[in-house]
Design a protein around this motif. Structure first.
Motif, PDB file in Angstrom:
ATOM      1  N   LYS A  21      35.671  78.772  -2.581  1.00 50.25           N
ATOM      2  CA  LYS A  21      35.353  79.288  -1.245  1.00 50.25           C
ATOM      3  C   LYS A  21      36.387  78.848  -0.222  1.00 50.25           C
ATOM      4  N   ILE A  22      36.799  77.591  -0.301  1.00 49.24           N
ATOM      5  CA  ILE A  22      37.807  77.078   0.629  1.00 49.24           C
ATOM      6  C   ILE A  22      39.134  77.799   0.418  1.00 49.24           C
ATOM      7  N   HIS A  23      39.539  77.926  -0.829  1.00 48.92           N
ATOM      8  CA  HIS A  23      40.779  78.632  -1.164  1.00 48.92           C
ATOM      9  C   HIS A  23      40.750  80.050  -0.619  1.00 48.92           C
ATOM     10  N   ASP A  24      39.674  80.769  -0.911  1.00 48.00           N
ATOM     11  CA  ASP A  24      39.590  82.167  -0.486  1.00 48.00           C
ATOM     12  C   ASP A  24      39.592  82.301   1.030  1.00 48.00           C
ATOM     13  N   TYR A  25      38.863  81.432   1.737  1.00 48.13           N
ATOM     14  CA  TYR A  25      38.822  81.506   3.191  1.00 48.13           C
ATOM     15  C   TYR A  25      40.220  81.295   3.783  1.00 48.13           C
ATOM     16  N   ILE A  26      40.896  80.258   3.320  1.00 50.37           N
ATOM     17  CA  ILE A  26      42.229  79.965   3.863  1.00 50.37           C
ATOM     18  C   ILE A  26      43.189  81.118   3.586  1.00 50.37           C
ATOM     19  N   MET A  27      43.201  81.620   2.361  1.00 52.35           N
ATOM     20  CA  MET A  27      44.118  82.713   2.019  1.00 52.35           C
ATOM     21  C   MET A  27      43.815  83.991   2.807  1.00 52.35           C
ATOM     22  N   ASP A  28      42.539  84.248   3.073  1.00 48.98           N
ATOM     23  CA  ASP A  28      42.144  85.467   3.776  1.00 48.98           C
ATOM     24  C   ASP A  28      42.315  85.374   5.293  1.00 48.98           C
ATOM     25  N   ASN A  29      42.332  84.153   5.845  1.00 47.14           N
ATOM     26  CA  ASN A  29      42.265  84.008   7.299  1.00 47.14           C
ATOM     27  C   ASN A  29      43.411  83.252   7.957  1.00 47.14           C
ATOM     28  N   ILE A  30      44.222  82.552   7.163  1.00 44.72           N
ATOM     29  CA  ILE A  30      45.304  81.747   7.739  1.00 44.72           C
ATOM     30  C   ILE A  30      46.589  82.062   6.978  1.00 44.72           C
ATOM     31  N   ALA A  31      47.561  82.628   7.649  1.00 41.98           N
ATOM     32  CA  ALA A  31      48.816  83.013   6.989  1.00 41.98           C
ATOM     33  C   ALA A  31      49.537  81.784   6.453  1.00 41.98           C
ATOM     34  N   GLY A  32      50.043  81.911   5.218  1.00 41.08           N
ATOM     35  CA  GLY A  32      50.795  80.820   4.617  1.00 41.08           C
ATOM     36  C   GLY A  32      51.014  81.061   3.141  1.00 41.08           C
ATOM     37  N   ASP A  33      51.493  80.019   2.444  1.00 44.26           N
ATOM     38  CA  ASP A  33      51.688  80.114   0.994  1.00 44.26           C
ATOM     39  C   ASP A  33      51.582  78.738   0.356  1.00 44.26           C
ATOM     40  N   CYS A  34      51.674  78.719  -0.962  1.00 39.51           N
ATOM     41  CA  CYS A  34      51.649  77.486  -1.754  1.00 39.51           C
ATOM     42  C   CYS A  34      50.342  76.693  -1.567  1.00 39.51           C
TER      43      CYS A  34
END
Length: 83
Positions: A21-34
């Protein structure tokens, strides 16, 4: 020049934490990588490259207590300066 210049790392301590859930939220809502979000239901380690580290910190703080916070400017590091 790096697309995402801040290396953002921290620990989240809480209850019923979910890596997925944490991974998905960050990837969906905060631009970035790695992104790395690893741990268990009580402790998650976050590592993420982004231009908006405050968004990562704000989200993670909403999940539990955050600590061992490190935000380093990788552009400065690549120039031989302290990040």
């Amino acid at each position: 020049m790096l697309e995402f210049k801040f290396d953002t790392q921290l620990l989240i301590e809480g209850h019923d934490l979910s890596e997925d859930k944490i991974h998905d939220y960050i990837m969906d809502n905060i631009a970035g990588d790695c992104l790395l979000a690893v741990g268990d239901e009580e402790l998650i380690k976050i590592h993420y490259h982004t231009n908006t580290p405050w968004k990562v910190l704000e989200y993670c703080a909403s999940l539990g207590e955050i600590h061992d916070i490190v935000v380093e400017n990788m552009e400065r590091q690549s120039q031989g300066l302290q990040g």
